[in-house]
Design an enzyme around this catalytic site. Structure first.
Site, short mmCIF file in Angstrom:
data_model
loop_
_atom_site.label_atom_id
_atom_site.label_comp_id
_atom_site.label_asym_id
_atom_site.label_seq_id
_atom_site.Cartn_x
_atom_site.Cartn_y
_atom_site.Cartn_z
N PRO A 2 -8.19 2.65 2.63
CG PRO A 2 -7.57 0.56 3.42
CD PRO A 2 -7.11 1.88 3.18
CD GLU A 3 -11.32 7.24 3.89
OE1 GLU A 3 -11.34 7.61 5.18
OE2 GLU A 3 -10.27 7.79 3.13
#
Ligand code: ZN
Length: 270
Positions: A2-3
Site C-alpha cells: 500500500p502506498e
C-alpha cells in the site's frame, strides 16, 4: 505494497466506521509481534478512550483518541476491516462500545501497530524524519527547487526519499515524471524552477487521481470494504514497457534505477 493513495483510502474507510465520540471497549492482540513487538503492556490504557479522529501522516494511520494515538502502518499486506467473520491472519481486534469491531489482518506481518501517548507524538522518531506531505501547501515548486540544488542523484530517487517528500512510491514517481515531461534519470540539481513547478503539480495530480480511483491494487491490496482500487488500469507508463506512449506513440522504456523498476518515454521526457 500500500502506498499513500491506498493508505488515504483506508483512512477514509476507517473515518466512516469509527464514529467520533465512540469509546474503545478493549483491544486484543492475537499474537506477540508484527514487524515489532505489539505493545501488550499499554493495552489497559486505551480502555474507555474516546475516538476523536482518524488521520494520516505519510503511510501511517493515526487513530486519535482522548489521550493516545493508535499508530498503524500496513507494511506489505496489512488490512483493516469491520469484523464479520474470522479470517486467517487476523492479528488485532479493536472492540468499540457501539458494537463495532475492527480487525487488522496481515499475512506477511510487516505492519506496525503501536499505542503512543499524544504528548510525545511530535517527538516520535518514526514521524520526525518525514518530509512534507505531497498534498499540502508546504510541498511546492520553491521547496522542491531548493532541495534539489545540491543533489546529484536522479530526480526519481530524490522524490522517493521520504525525507524530501513522503508518499511518492515507485508507481507514482514514474507516473508523475511522465506527466511533468522529466526523465527519471535527470540529475536533480539540473531541474529548473519551471520543471519543479510541473513536477509538484504532477505528483499532486497523480496522487489525487489514484485516491479518487481507490488506489492501485497491485497484488492483494483492498480497502476497509474489501474493495480493490482501479488506478492500475490507468497507468500511463508504469508496467507498460514496449507499449505505445499515450502522447507520441513511441515505445515506453523500462530500466532498473536505484533498485526499482522505472518506466518512461524517451521522446516526451527530457
Ligand atoms: Zn511519448
Amino acid at each position: 505494497m500500500p502506498e499513500l493513495p491506498e493508505v488515504e483510502v483506508v483512512k477514509k474507510g476507517l473515518s466512516k466506521l469509527l464514529k467520533s465520540g465512540d469509546l474503545v471497549s478493549k483491544i486484543e492482540f492475537h499474537r506477540d509481534n508484527l514487524r515489532n513487538r505489539l505493545p501488550k503492556q499499554k493495552l489497559k490504557m486505551v480502555k474507555k478512550q474516546s475516538i476523536l479522529a482518524v488521520r494520516r501522516r505519510a503511510k501511517y494511520l493515526l487513530i486519535e483518541t482522548s489521550d493516545y494515538i493508535l499508530l498503524s502502518h500496513l507494511g506489505m499486506t496489512g488490512q483493516w476491516r469491520e469484523y464479520k467473520h474470522p479470517k486467517l491472519h487476523d492479528h488485532i481486534s479493536i472492540y468499540m462500545q457501539s458494537g463495532l469491531t475492527l480487525v487488522y489482518n496481515d499475512p506477511r506481518r510487516f505492519g506496525v501497530f503501536d499505542i503512543v501517548d499524544k504528548a510525545v507524538l511530535s517527538k516520535d522518531p518514526r514521524l520526525t524524519i518525514l518530509g512534507p506531505e505531497p498534498l499540502e501547501n508546504d510541498f511546492n515548486a520553491d521547496y522542491l527547487y531548493k532541495v534539489t540544488r545540491q543533489r546529484k542523484i536522479p530526480i526519481k530517487s530524490l522524490i522517493m526519499d521520504q525525507k524530501v517528500v513522503v508518499g511518492v512510491g515507485n508507481i507514482y514517481a514514474s507516473e508523475a515524471l511522465y506527466f511533468a515531461g522529466i526523465r527519471p534519470t535527470a540529475r536533480s540539481s539540473k531541474l529548473t524552477l519551471r520543471q519543479c513547478e510541473d513536477l509538484t503539480v504532477s505528483i499532486q495530480n497523480v496522487l489525487k487521481q489514484a485516491i479518487r480511483q481507490g488506489g492501485s491494487s497491485i497484488r492483494d491490496y483492498v480497502d476497509t470494504n474489501g474493495e480493490s482500487g482501479s488506478f492500475q488500469e490507468n497507468h500511463a507508463v508504469y508496467g507498460r514497457q514496449g507499449e505505445p506512449c499515450l502522447k507520441c506513440r513511441g515505445a515506453i522504456r523500462a530500466k532498473v534505477l536505484s533498485g526499482r523498476n522505472t518506466f518512461w518515454c524517451v521522446n516526451c521526457q527530457k
